[in-house]
Every structure is written in structure tokens, then in C-alpha cells.
Design an enzyme around this catalytic site. Structure first.
Site, PDB file in Angstrom:
ATOM      1  CD  GLN A 125       0.787   5.196  -3.715  1.00  0.00           C
ATOM      2  OE1 GLN A 125       1.292   4.549  -2.812  1.00  0.00           O
ATOM      3  NE2 GLN A 125      -0.306   4.791  -4.335  1.00  0.00           N
ATOM      4  CB  CYS A 173      -1.784   1.157  -7.662  1.00  0.00           C
ATOM      5  SG  CYS A 173      -0.817   2.563  -7.125  1.00  0.00           S
ATOM      6  CG  LEU A 174      -4.495   2.986  -2.224  1.00  0.00           C
ATOM      7  CD1 LEU A 174      -4.068   3.544  -0.871  1.00  0.00           C
ATOM      8  CD2 LEU A 174      -5.973   2.641  -2.212  1.00  0.00           C
ATOM      9  CG  HIS A 221       4.266   3.989  -5.672  1.00  0.00           C
ATOM     10  ND1 HIS A 221       3.604   4.611  -6.706  1.00  0.00           N
ATOM     11  CD2 HIS A 221       3.438   3.005  -5.242  1.00  0.00           C
ATOM     12  CE1 HIS A 221       2.430   4.014  -6.896  1.00  0.00           C
ATOM     13  NE2 HIS A 221       2.302   3.043  -6.011  1.00  0.00           N
ATOM     14  CG  HIS A 270       2.857  -1.821  -5.794  1.00  0.00           C
ATOM     15  ND1 HIS A 270       1.988  -2.142  -6.806  1.00  0.00           N
ATOM     16  CD2 HIS A 270       2.499  -0.570  -5.384  1.00  0.00           C
ATOM     17  CE1 HIS A 270       1.150  -1.128  -6.995  1.00  0.00           C
ATOM     18  NE2 HIS A 270       1.436  -0.160  -6.147  1.00  0.00           N
ATOM     19  CD  GLU A 271       3.127   0.596  -1.670  1.00  0.00           C
ATOM     20  OE1 GLU A 271       3.262   1.759  -2.059  1.00  0.00           O
ATOM     21  OE2 GLU A 271       2.055  -0.033  -1.757  1.00  0.00           O
ATOM     22  N   GLY A 324      -1.021  -0.682   1.216  1.00  0.00           N
ATOM     23  CA  GLY A 324       0.284  -0.044   1.217  1.00  0.00           C
ATOM     24  C   GLY A 324       0.196   1.345   0.606  1.00  0.00           C
TER      25      GLY A 324
HETATM   26 ZN    ZN Z   1       0.741   1.774  -5.724  1.00  0.00          ZN
END
Ligand code: ZN
Length: 183
Positions: free
Chosen positions: A51, A92-93, A138, A134-135, A46
Site C-alpha cells: 500500500q 481499507c486505507l 494486499h 486482508h493484509e 493494518g
Molecule cells: Zn487494505
């Protein structure tokens, strides 16, 4: 399509609150393709626009085994349908190589627009419920490590610094060495 640079924790730009998408136009569609490519290149499931330093309410995701079923959520609204929270080991990226358990409601309703601007209204459980929450965080400037203890946040910060340094070294070395020939 292009692979976009991903912001890393604790970059303050990750704290920006995303604005709603006004129109699903050509520019948004290009960003969607780029974000999907970026997510695949980084081996993530995701990615939120925040991000990649684009502060609009846009999320891409792919939870499929073959990585061939991208999902797009524009202007998403997520409503918990149960009080019960379940722990799930998240990563998380933007926080590379850091994983920890976060508790979230296990069942949510997702209302959004898809990549064509068509409405989505679905009930999510399991990994989809975890990932969309989670997204969503962000888009609201929240990162999963915010739910962890101070000590773990400090450790996460150190870990990310280390990982970024190693990556930088690797890319410098790769630039110095001539491309290997694959036969
Ligand atoms: Zn993340």
C-alpha cells in the site's frame, strides 16, 4: 520516521505481487517504523507494504484500543484452520470511506517473522484473523472490493475518486491559509 503516501484503489501498483524479505536489516527496520507511523497517521489498524508502494512481504498492524501495541509480520504465511467462513465489515486505507462485508475463514494459523527477525507461530481468531487475511491479500495484489459485485466495485471507484478530490481541496486550502494559533 516519516508518513508515507498510501496508494489508492484502483492504482495498478496495488496489484503487484510482493517478494519475500531476504534480511531484516536497517533499511527494513526504517520502513517498519515509517509504516507504523503512516498507519497511525491514517487511523488504520493494518497496513501492508504494497500500500506504500514497497512490494515486499511486510505487514504492520495495531488492534489495541490505545494504539500502542504495533505488531509486525514479515514473510507471513497464513493457513485457514476451519472451513467455516464468517462475514466481517471491512474497510481499507487504500479504499477510503468504503466498507462492506467480506467472508473469510474465522480461524487461521499465522507463521511469520517479527521486527527482530524472530519467528512467530500463532493461532488467530476474530479481528486478528480478519485483518491478517486482508493484509495478506494486499501482498498478493488482491483488494477487499475484489470480493464484491461489479456494481459495488464501480461505486467504490467513484467514492474513492470523490474522497481524493475533497482531500486535495482541503490540503490546498490548508496550504493557502496561515496556520491557526492554538492558545
Ligand atoms: Zn487494505
Amino acid at each position: 520516521m516519516a508518513v508515507l503516501p498510501i496508494l489508492s484503489y484502483p492504482d495498478p501498483r496495488l496489484r503487484t505481487i510482493a517478494a519475500p524479505v531476504k534480511e531484516v536489516d536497517a533499511e527494513i527496520k526504517t520502513l517498519i517504523s515509517d509504516m507504523i507511523e503512516t498507519m497511525y497517521a491514517a487511523d488504520g489498524i493494518g497496513l501492508a507494504a504494497s500500500q506504500v508502494d514497497r512490494h515486499i512481504q511486510l505487514i504492520v498492524m495495531d488492534l489495541s484500543e490505545n494504539r500502542d501495541t504495533p505488531m509486525v509480520f514479515i514473510n507471513p504465511k497464513v493457513t485457514p484452520l476451519v472451513e467455516e467462513k464468517q462475514p466481517y465489515e471491512e474497510g481499507c486505507l487504500s479504499v477510503p470511506d468504503v466498507y462492506d462485508k467480506v467472508e473469510r475463514p474465522s480461524k487461521v494459523r499465522i507463521e511469520a517473522l517479527d521486527a527482530d527477525g524472530e519467528p512467530i507461530d500463532e493461532i488467530a481468531e476474530g479481528l486478528l484473523a480478519v485483518c491478517i487475511q486482508h493484509e495478506m491479500d494486499h501482498l498478493n495484489g488482491v483488494i477487499f472490493v475484489d470480493y464484491l459485485s461489479r456494481l459495488k466495485q464501480t461505486r467504490a471507484r467513484d467514492k474513492v475518486k470523490k474522497v481524493l478530490k475533497i482531500r486535495e481541496k482541503q490540503s490546498q486550502q490548508a496550504a493557502k491559509q496561515p496556520e491557526a494559533t492554538n492558545v
